[in-house]
Design a protein around this motif. Structure first.
Motif, PDB file in Angstrom:
ATOM      1  N   GLY A  93       6.820  -4.319 -10.483  1.00 47.95           N
ATOM      2  CA  GLY A  93       6.038  -5.010 -11.476  1.00 47.95           C
ATOM      3  C   GLY A  93       4.539  -4.876 -11.365  1.00 47.95           C
ATOM      4  N   LYS A  94       4.028  -4.030 -10.490  1.00 50.79           N
ATOM      5  CA  LYS A  94       2.591  -3.888 -10.340  1.00 50.79           C
ATOM      6  C   LYS A  94       2.171  -2.451 -10.602  1.00 50.79           C
ATOM      7  CE  LYS A  94       2.107  -7.509  -6.844  1.00 50.79           C
ATOM      8  NZ  LYS A  94       1.624  -7.806  -5.470  1.00 50.79           N
ATOM      9  N   PRO A  95       0.987  -2.290 -11.215  1.00 55.64           N
ATOM     10  CA  PRO A  95       0.456  -0.922 -11.326  1.00 55.64           C
ATOM     11  C   PRO A  95      -0.023  -0.444  -9.960  1.00 55.64           C
ATOM     12  CG  PRO A  95      -1.103  -2.506 -12.211  1.00 55.64           C
ATOM     13  CD  PRO A  95       0.144  -3.291 -11.899  1.00 55.64           C
ATOM     14  N   PRO A  96      -0.099   0.823  -9.768  1.00 55.62           N
ATOM     15  CA  PRO A  96      -0.517   1.345  -8.456  1.00 55.62           C
ATOM     16  C   PRO A  96      -2.010   1.168  -8.253  1.00 55.62           C
ATOM     17  CG  PRO A  96      -0.185   3.134  -9.992  1.00 55.62           C
ATOM     18  CD  PRO A  96       0.258   1.884 -10.707  1.00 55.62           C
ATOM     19  N   GLY A  97      -2.433   1.365  -6.996  1.00 53.25           N
ATOM     20  CA  GLY A  97      -3.844   1.320  -6.681  1.00 53.25           C
ATOM     21  C   GLY A  97      -4.540   2.606  -7.069  1.00 53.25           C
ATOM     22  N   ALA A  98      -5.855   2.598  -6.911  1.00 50.42           N
ATOM     23  CA  ALA A  98      -6.651   3.781  -7.287  1.00 50.42           C
ATOM     24  C   ALA A  98      -6.530   4.859  -6.212  1.00 50.42           C
ATOM     25  CB  ALA A  98      -8.108   3.390  -7.481  1.00 50.42           C
ATOM     26  N   LYS A 144      -5.993  11.664  -2.091  1.00 52.55           N
ATOM     27  CA  LYS A 144      -5.045  10.894  -1.288  1.00 52.55           C
ATOM     28  C   LYS A 144      -4.369   9.875  -2.191  1.00 52.55           C
ATOM     29  CE  LYS A 144      -4.651   8.112   2.896  1.00 52.55           C
ATOM     30  NZ  LYS A 144      -5.398   7.489   4.028  1.00 52.55           N
ATOM     31  N   ALA A 145      -3.046   9.871  -2.161  1.00 48.85           N
ATOM     32  CA  ALA A 145      -2.303   8.951  -3.011  1.00 48.85           C
ATOM     33  C   ALA A 145      -2.530   7.512  -2.557  1.00 48.85           C
ATOM     34  CB  ALA A 145      -0.818   9.276  -2.985  1.00 48.85           C
ATOM     35  N   PRO A 146      -2.502   6.562  -3.487  1.00 50.26           N
ATOM     36  CA  PRO A 146      -2.683   5.148  -3.096  1.00 50.26           C
ATOM     37  C   PRO A 146      -1.427   4.612  -2.424  1.00 50.26           C
ATOM     38  CG  PRO A 146      -2.182   5.293  -5.431  1.00 50.26           C
ATOM     39  CD  PRO A 146      -2.323   6.714  -4.947  1.00 50.26           C
ATOM     40  N   ALA A 147      -1.600   3.549  -1.687  1.00 55.20           N
ATOM     41  CA  ALA A 147      -0.432   2.848  -1.124  1.00 55.20           C
ATOM     42  C   ALA A 147       0.305   2.203  -2.290  1.00 55.20           C
ATOM     43  CB  ALA A 147      -0.879   1.806  -0.109  1.00 55.20           C
ATOM     44  N   TYR A 148       1.520   2.626  -2.509  1.00 56.98           N
ATOM     45  CA  TYR A 148       2.233   2.237  -3.724  1.00 56.98           C
ATOM     46  C   TYR A 148       3.439   1.388  -3.356  1.00 56.98           C
ATOM     47  CZ  TYR A 148       4.644   2.558  -8.205  1.00 56.98           C
ATOM     48  OH  TYR A 148       5.270   2.269  -9.377  1.00 56.98           O
ATOM     49  N   GLY A 149       3.692   0.295  -4.102  1.00 56.85           N
ATOM     50  CA  GLY A 149       4.780  -0.621  -3.764  1.00 56.85           C
ATOM     51  C   GLY A 149       5.743  -0.871  -4.889  1.00 56.85           C
ATOM     52  N   GLY A 150       5.974   0.060  -5.772  1.00 53.18           N
ATOM     53  CA  GLY A 150       6.901  -0.172  -6.876  1.00 53.18           C
ATOM     54  C   GLY A 150       7.999   0.854  -6.937  1.00 53.18           C
ATOM     55  N   LYS A 151       9.126   0.462  -7.553  1.00 48.50           N
ATOM     56  CA  LYS A 151      10.225   1.406  -7.728  1.00 48.50           C
ATOM     57  C   LYS A 151       9.952   2.389  -8.858  1.00 48.50           C
ATOM     58  CE  LYS A 151      13.959  -1.599  -6.102  1.00 48.50           C
ATOM     59  NZ  LYS A 151      15.252  -2.226  -6.467  1.00 48.50           N
ATOM     60  N   ALA A 152       9.154   2.016  -9.814  1.00 47.23           N
ATOM     61  CA  ALA A 152       8.899   2.883 -10.972  1.00 47.23           C
ATOM     62  C   ALA A 152       8.133   4.125 -10.538  1.00 47.23           C
ATOM     63  CB  ALA A 152       8.113   2.110 -12.027  1.00 47.23           C
ATOM     64  N   PRO A 153       8.431   5.284 -11.137  1.00 42.28           N
ATOM     65  CA  PRO A 153       7.714   6.518 -10.772  1.00 42.28           C
ATOM     66  C   PRO A 153       6.221   6.384 -11.068  1.00 42.28           C
ATOM     67  CG  PRO A 153       9.692   7.005 -12.031  1.00 42.28           C
ATOM     68  CD  PRO A 153       9.511   5.535 -12.098  1.00 42.28           C
ATOM     69  N   MET A 154       5.430   7.023 -10.244  1.00 42.53           N
ATOM     70  CA  MET A 154       3.980   7.001 -10.394  1.00 42.53           C
ATOM     71  C   MET A 154       3.478   8.378 -10.778  1.00 42.53           C
ATOM     72  SD  MET A 154       1.056   5.895  -7.628  1.00 42.53           S
ATOM     73  CE  MET A 154       1.418   7.280  -6.551  1.00 42.53           C
ATOM     74  N   ALA A 180      -0.988   5.812 -12.317  1.00 38.96           N
ATOM     75  CA  ALA A 180      -0.358   4.980 -13.345  1.00 38.96           C
ATOM     76  C   ALA A 180       1.138   4.926 -13.131  1.00 38.96           C
ATOM     77  CB  ALA A 180      -0.665   5.541 -14.738  1.00 38.96           C
ATOM     78  N   ASN A 181       1.751   3.853 -13.640  1.00 40.70           N
ATOM     79  CA  ASN A 181       3.207   3.762 -13.753  1.00 40.70           C
ATOM     80  C   ASN A 181       3.519   3.024 -15.049  1.00 40.70           C
ATOM     81  OD1 ASN A 181       2.708   1.087 -13.209  1.00 40.70           O
ATOM     82  ND2 ASN A 181       3.680   1.083 -11.180  1.00 40.70           N
ATOM     83  N   ILE A 182       4.756   2.604 -15.218  1.00 42.52           N
ATOM     84  CA  ILE A 182       5.114   1.966 -16.486  1.00 42.52           C
ATOM     85  C   ILE A 182       4.474   0.592 -16.638  1.00 42.52           C
ATOM     86  CG2 ILE A 182       7.276   3.225 -16.651  1.00 42.52           C
ATOM     87  CD1 ILE A 182       8.703   0.771 -15.583  1.00 42.52           C
ATOM     88  N   HIS A 183       3.933   0.078 -15.557  1.00 41.09           N
ATOM     89  CA  HIS A 183       3.324  -1.248 -15.599  1.00 41.09           C
ATOM     90  C   HIS A 183       1.823  -1.199 -15.863  1.00 41.09           C
ATOM     91  CE1 HIS A 183       7.139  -2.790 -14.223  1.00 41.09           C
ATOM     92  NE2 HIS A 183       7.097  -1.986 -13.160  1.00 41.09           N
ATOM     93  N   GLY A 184       1.241   0.009 -15.843  1.00 43.54           N
ATOM     94  CA  GLY A 184      -0.180   0.069 -16.124  1.00 43.54           C
ATOM     95  C   GLY A 184      -0.863   1.206 -15.389  1.00 43.54           C
TER      96      GLY A 184
END
Length: 1415
Positions: free
Chosen positions: A418-423, A442-452, A498-502
């Motif tokens: 439910g959260k958009p990823p970091g920058a 460098k990819a952000p630390a990401y905590g969602g199941k949705a693809p980024m 970005a992901n589906i949440h923003g």
């Protein structure tokens, strides 16, 4: 590029699953827990391997050599415990793995080792270890694309002996346990070395070397390493490497310019390296069009990603071609052969980004150059590259869930939603070009199941107008190439995740990035300096350009002085500012120039170098060697030594000798001035003193290095009775199984004269000396035979006197028994012209400064006072000529060629052979003129008689006389007499030969001191035949000169299309001349009149066969007379024509085809022409088929046929036809079985039924007209004969309406055969189209009759028949045929001797003819 981008294809669903977990349960033991980190990394590798199998299925067809995914690990264990070594290998095809212990293949059959393999996983298990199992274990994996290996040491300790060291504990953590290793020193001497190679693209090249190893130990063989421009080469599809014991070979099966370079062979041992190198030049192959450029080279792929790659290459040299306008880049997907062009217009820069690739697909690339003349051949294709995310597998990680369970997943697949990823962060530019940059972050630390995914934005450096780059395609990897940028412009870039949440906040922008701007080609290189190196090569050096502009390398051109024919010295750019140009002509002068290149193109040419003549550079000589003591008198010693192996390019002029007391270090020169010989007496020595000596050699270049000092020589007078040593041993005439050894006689002879010598030899590296001659030789040379081919030997000589066998000479240099390739031997002949005895030798090698040295009994010939002469012809041929030979000139004559690899040969002439040669020489110098042909005669035109003979050779001083019956003949008119010096022909022409000229004719010749005589007898039948021929020629001359005649008589010509034509030529024609053809005295009128204007007359013989054979005549006549030519086309003439036709027809014969008829299955062989007289035989299997009721053999002019009547199951099999002629035969075969037979049989049954229906259907046999005109009120009767079985039904129609019988219209059928329609009192309304329809179950037909009625007194109308008066009515399907067995048809007549088709030849289209409707 990440290793993952090289493997296979990609599953699109892989990224769209919400999470993927692979769970593995491990053992709960404490020991396994301690190794958890290792297992975690292994588990990640296992997941990667599993996914690779699914993901890269498309890559299976790719060429992949083996590589180890998991390598062997070293282990230390205790005795009596088990151990298991694991490795995992991948490749396509799947590699095979072999196991080695200390370099020796493992003996699996012993039962001590267990080897298992499953897919790419392999294991070696030792169930119960002992200390003998301590070793280095190697797993070697190989497939047809190469091989790799992995090693591990196993140390087996005794129980409680932890401190025991082992020579195999080589890993870093045991480095302190390594003992000092004493390696065996292996001396490597190259016997055969590879030379520089000059080849062209598309060809092949092989580099091989053989060597001698000392000692040659089977378990200590050196490793052969091949390098190109110092880059290690391995066995692959581009190069093949073979290595054996004492031999190695590198083969390049298909050369490209990429293969050009300096090739180095390094034979590596643990005690050192032996190396040899040579240059391989690969020129451009023939261009597709003249003057097209050469192919680009060194194709490389950079920055492969999901949908693009960057391709770079190096430009070709354009010495003689026009400048390059640009390049085309082509791509081809792996697994296909469809090359597509990536750019529409030529690009001028040697780098191009190829976009629009399909993710997970693999591609090949190639490049073509373009100039004003055309397009080059393509470059060598690149290695396959996959369009993949290079960071895909970097994001895998493992974590522990607790207990014994691990989870392997992506960093961005964890349990948050439910959260958009970091920058993103750390954005940087990894590559900058003119029109693109490559970004990574460098990819952000990401905590969602949705693809980024990511968005990339750009803006000009002086603005904040950010523009999104990837609006259509989401970027999923932290790496992206931004294309379509302006040259020399500053940009800034930033990235959003970005992901589906923003969408995240943008990253920090990059610093201003300036794209590259074209600066142009490099400036011209500086001064070019050429210096001598060898007799075929020159060293070129130059200054680097002042403006390199991303320099790639240099091209060097060469030109013979005085010409403008520039050629490329190298075809692949060289990076160094020096280059050795090889393959030059010794003694020729050359000029050189250099061009620099970058990705834009070639610079201007440098200034030309000064002309340089090619010859070896002068250097000081190498050191003399093998200093030997050959005599001592107590106060002096006589020394000898061997000349240096390298003279330095100039003759050795001087030697210098130094001495010193043994045990001291001060050397003193012992002679002034320097020596010119290799023999010197050193005086002023102290008796009993021990001395050492060293020698220097000098040439024009200076003084060379000192030799290795001699052994300790004690100054004690030699008083022993045996002779001293021979010295200066040399070899010549080395062959595959022999050599000749020469020596100088000893200076110390002992107590008596020397009576002979023994020659001993041994293989190099051994001390097993063999005495070759048990009986001594008195010569100072001896030929040693019976040796092994390719072996290396040394020799020594022992002199003998009455006191015994003396001291052995110093051991000779080593020599290998192998003849020089192309070597020829000395020949000895007596010159046929002069009578001189000539020894001749042609050398297979001639180098700069090479000379021929002739010897007699191996002593150089210096006395030329007795008519001995040495001549050199055509540079390579030398002759030793004895102009005044005598009986003492026997012995062994030898010749050696200096400055070569030992080219020498000899010829031994015995006293007996010399006597024969002297006799032959006398005969030549006092000759009888040899005759090529004796006196003969020939009848000339007008019946003149020519008497002639031919001598082998005559001079301008020759004289001759002709006699007839002992009376000299005169050469005065009308007779003629003469000779030809060049041919040796002497002739006498008698103008009129009559009955009075019968008798004996003689010719006498004198030429210098030579004489010759020849006689011809013309009497009896011989004279009568000659006289008759003379009379005929006289009459024929009159005929030809005075009237029309045949200049070429009739001949039979066979054309390539098997056409047969009679041809003749006529001459002396006039307008009224007439030409006629006849066969068997019956005139033939050809379709085309003879072309008398051209003088060539032709008569085509159509359908040539026995029917057309016979006697053909041609006549030409006018008021001056008639001439005739005749040819009998029968017998041999006919057979030869048929044989020629068989040759042509057989060669053109097509494959057998099946064609069905109503009577059976027909096999057809189409050819240019067929006639029954040709030798054509049909076979079923091995059985010959003959014409019969079952097999009908025949043909048409276009094919030969064989029909199987009423085929059955037993008729299945292999059928063939053989067309034979006098020279060869042609065979065509067909398997008539299975599906082919079933289809053919079904078609036959169908045609058979159709033919039966056609035969029995209702038909009008005759009687009906096409149209009828009749006067009004008359009676019209339409009557016809019909047939059909069963009896057909007949109906009549008028204008499409059936006629109903009544008083006016009478329909009748009489006897079932005669049908009629009678119209009484016709009226005008009865005009129209009447149709008679007759049919039964097998079909029928409809016949139309046009009836025109006219009134009385009117003009009879002009009735025209209808366009289609008859229509066939098809049978009812299926066609029913009677089941009763019919009697077999009578046997067909044998095939006629003509190409008329047989009844079966009509094929599928054959049907019964339609009967005429009028009779």
């Amino acid at each position: 590029m990440s290793v993952w981008s090289k493997r296979g294809t990609y599953n699109q669903e892989y990224y769209h699953k919400q999470s993927q977990y692979v769970v593995k349960e491990y053992s709960s033991s404490v020991k396994m827990e301690e190794r958890y980190e290792h297992k975690k990394q292994s588990r990640i590798q296992e997941v990667v391997t599993t996914k690779m199998k699914e993901k890269y299925v498309r890559e299976e067809p790719m060429i992949r050599g083996p590589s180890f995914v998991v390598r062997l690990r070293s282990h230390t264990v205790y005795e009596n415990t088990p151990i298991k070594l694991f490795c995992t290998v991948e490749g396509f095809p799947l590699p095979l793995v072999k196991w080695y212990k200390d370099g020796v293949i493992l003996d699996i059959s012993s039962g001590r080792y267990l080897v298992t393999s499953k897919g790419g996983s392999h294991a070696l298990e030792i169930p119960r270890c002992t200390t003998d199992d301590t070793a280095m274990y190697t797993a070697v994996a190989g497939n047809l694309h190469g091989q790799v290996s992995t090693q591990a040491s196993v140390i087996v300790k005794r129980y409680r002996e932890e401190d025991e060291s082992c020579s195999y504990a080589w890993l870093p953590f045991t480095a302190g346990m390594l003992p000092e290793v004493q390696y065996t020193k292996i001396n490597i001497s190259f016997v055969e070395k590879f030379e520089p190679v000059f080849a062209s693209e598309g060809g092949s090249a092989s580099l091989s070397a053989s060597m001698v190893l000392e000692p040659n130990l089977a378990n200590l063989q050196p490793e052969a390493q091949w390098y190109r421009d110092d880059v290690r080469l391995f066995d692959s599809k581009w190069v093949k490497i073979e290595t054996g014991r004492g031999f190695t070979k590198l083969t390049i099966p298909n050369l490209y310019k990429d293969d050009e370079g300096v090739y180095t062979l390094r034979m590596v041992t643990k005690g050192g390296i032996a190396e040899h190198r040579a240059f391989v030049s690969v020129a451009d192959g023939p261009p597709p069009v003249p003057n097209a450029p050469g192919a680009p080279m060194d194709l490389r792929i950079h920055d492969a990603n999901r949908d693009y790659v960057i391709v770079s290459w190096k430009p070709p040299n354009t010495t003689t071609e026009g400048p390059i306008l640009g390049y085309f880049v082509d791509k081809c997907e792996v697994g296909t052969e469809n090359w597509t062009q990536c750019n529409d217009h030529p690009i001028k820069i040697c780098k191009y980004p190829v976009s629009g690739l399909f993710e997970s697909h693999s591609y090949y690339f190639r490049v073509r150059a373009v100039n004003s003349h055309g397009i080059s051949k393509p470059s060598r294709i690149s290695d396959p590259i996959a369009a993949l995310d290079p960071t895909e597998f970097e994001r895998l990680h493992a974590k522990k869930l607790g207990g014994n369970l691990d989870v392997v997943s992506y960093h961005d697949v964890v349990e948050e939603e439910g959260k958009p990823p970091g920058a993103p962060s750390g954005i940087r530019v990894s590559e900058i070009d003119r029109t693109y940059v490559v970004l990574s972050w460098k990819a952000p630390a990401y905590g969602g199941k949705a693809p980024m995914w990511y968005y990339i934005e750009k803006c000009l450096a002086n603005s904040e107008a950010w523009q999104r780059v990837n609006t259509q395609v989401p970027v999923r990897s932290p790496r992206y190439a931004v294309f379509d940028l302006a040259e020399g412009t500053e940009y800034k870039f930033r990235v959003l995740s970005a992901n589906i949440h923003g969408t995240s906040a943008p990253s920090e922008p990059t610093r201003p990035i300036t794209t590259q701007q074209i600066k142009g080609v490099p400036s011209a290189p500086g001064q070019v300096v050429a210096t001598r190196q060898t007799d075929t090569s020159v060293l070129i050096q130059w200054a680097a350009p002042k403006e390199p502009n991303n320099l790639i390398g240099y091209y060097i051109d060469q030109c013979v002085k005085g010409s403008k024919d520039w050629t490329s010295s190298n075809h692949k750019p060289r990076k160094e500012t020096r280059f050795v140009v090889s393959g030059l002509t010794t003694g020729e002068s050359y000029v050189f120039r250099v061009q620099a290149i970058n990705e834009i193109g070639l610079s201007d040419e440098s200034q030309e170098s000064s002309p340089l003549s090619v010859k070896a550079a002068l250097t000081t000589p190498s050191a003399p060697y093998n200093i030997a003591l050959i005599n001592c008198d107590g106060t002096s010693m006589v020394l000898s030594w061997k000349k240096p192996l390298q003279s330095g390019g100039a003759p050795i002029k001087e030697y210098y000798v130094d001495k010193r007391r043994s045990g001291t270090s001060m050397w003193r020169e012992v002679h002034i001035p320097p020596l010119s010989e290799r023999l010197y007496r050193v005086g002023g020595l102290t008796e009993g003193g021990v001395y050492q000596f060293q020698v220097y050699a000098a040439n024009l270049a200076g003084l060379g290095p000192a030799s290795k000092h001699s052994a300790d020589f004690t100054c004690e007078a030699w008083t022993f009775p045996e002779p001293g040593p021979a010295y200066d041993l040399t070899f010549c005439e080395v062959r595959d199984d022999s050599f000749v050894v020469e020596w100088q006689k000893p200076l110390y002879t002992g107590s008596g004269p020397i009576t002979g010598y023994h020659v001993e030899y041994a293989k190099t590296g051994t001390s097993d000396w063999v005495t070759f001659n048990e009986t001594t030789t008195t010569n100072h040379f001896l030929k040693v035979t019976g040796l092994e081919v390719g072996s290396t030997y040394i020799a020594r000589v022992r002199p003998v006197n009455a006191a015994g066998v003396g001291m052995a000479s110093m051991t000779s240099d080593s020599v290998t028994t192998k003849a020089v390739e192309g070597l020829k031997e000395v020949s000895c002949v007596v010159d046929e012209k002069t009578g001189d005895i000539v020894f001749s030798f042609e050398s297979c090698q001639m180098n700069f400064g090479s000379k021929f040295v002739w010897k007699k009994d191996y002593m150089e010939i210096t006395d030329f006072s007795k008519g001995v002469e040495i001549k050199t012809e055509a540079t390579r041929i030398s002759k030793l000529i004895f102009k005044n030979p005598d009986k003492d000139d026997f012995g062994t004559f030898s010749v050696a060629v200096t400055n070569t690899s030992g080219i020498s040969s000899s010829y031994s002439i015995t006293a007996e052979e010399l006597v024969k040669m002297l006799a032959l020489s006398h005969d030549i110098r006092h000759p009888i003129i040899p005759l090529k042909s004796e006196l003969s005669y020939k009848i000339l035109e007008r019946g003149r008689m020519r008497f002639w003979l031919q001598a082998e050779e005559i001079s301008s001083n020759v004289t001759y006389k002709f006699f007839a019956n002992d009376k000299e003949l005169s050469g005065a008119d009308p007779n003629k007499m003469g000779h030809n010096i060049s041919t040796g022909v002497i002739e006498f022409i008698m103008d009129h030969f009559t009955t009075e000229n019968e008798g004996t004719y003689t010719c006498q010749i004198r030429d210098g001191g030579g004489k010759a005589q020849s006689t011809l007898v013309l009497i009896g039948d011989t004279f009568k035949a000659a006289l008759a021929e003379a009379d005929y020629q006289r009459r024929e001359y009159i005929r030809v000169k005075e009237g029309p005649h045949f200049s070429e008589f009739l001949s039979l010509q066979i054309g390539d299309d098997c056409s047969v034509t009679l041809v003749c030529k006529v001459a002396n024609l006039k307008k009224e001349s007439e030409f006629h053809w006849y066969r068997e005295d019956k005139e033939i009128i050809p379709d085309v009149k003879p072309d008398l204007g051209a003088g060539v007359c032709k008569l085509p013989i159509k359908l040539f066969s026995l029917k057309t054979a016979g006697i053909y005549k041609a006549t030409i006549s006018d008021d001056r007379g008639t001439d005739m030519s005749q040819i009998d086309i029968s017998g041999k003439v006919f057979d030869d024509a048929i044989n020629k036709i068989s040759q042509l027809a057989g060669a053109s014969a097509g494959e057998l085809v099946i064609s069905c008829t109503a009577t059976g299955i027909q096999l057809q062989c189409h050819m240019k022409y067929y006639t029954a007289e040709m030798d054509i035989v049909w076979f079923k299997g091995a059985s010959k088929l003959c014409h019969s009721d079952k097999h009908v053999i025949g043909g048409t002019p276009a094919m030969a046929t064989m029909e199987i009547i009423e085929p059955e199951e037993k008729d299945k099999g292999m059928y063939s036809v053989v067309i034979t002629n006098s020279e060869n035969s042609h065979k065509r075969s067909l398997e008539l079985s299975g599906e082919a037979y079933e289809k053919a049989y079904a078609e036959f049954q169908k045609l058979k039924a159709e033919a039966y229906a056609e035969k029995n259907r209702g038909q009008v046999v005759g009687g009906l007209p096409d149209c009828v005109t009749i006067m009004e009120k008359k009676t019209l009767s339409l009557t016809c004969t019909v047939c059909g079985d069963p009896k057909p039904h007949v109906s009549w129609m008028r204008n499409g309406v059936e006629v109903e019988p009544d008083e006016k219209f009478v329909v009748s059928m009489d006897q079932g055969r005669f049908a009629s329609l009678t119209i009484k009192g016709v009226v005008m309304e009865d005009s129209g189209r009447y149709s008679m329809i007759i049919q039964n179950k097998y079909g029928g037909e409809s016949v139309d009759i046009l009836v025109s009625v006219y009134r009385h007194g009117e003009k009879i109308p002009d009735a025209k028949p209808l366009m289609a008066p008859k229509t066939i009515i098809p049978p009812k399907l299926p066609i029913e045929m009677p089941q009763t067995k019919t009697q077999p048809a009578p046997s067909p007549a044998p095939a006629a001797q003509s190409p008329t088709p047989s009844r079966a030849a009509a094929g599928k289209a054959a049907k019964s003819p339609t009967p005429s409707r009028r009779k």
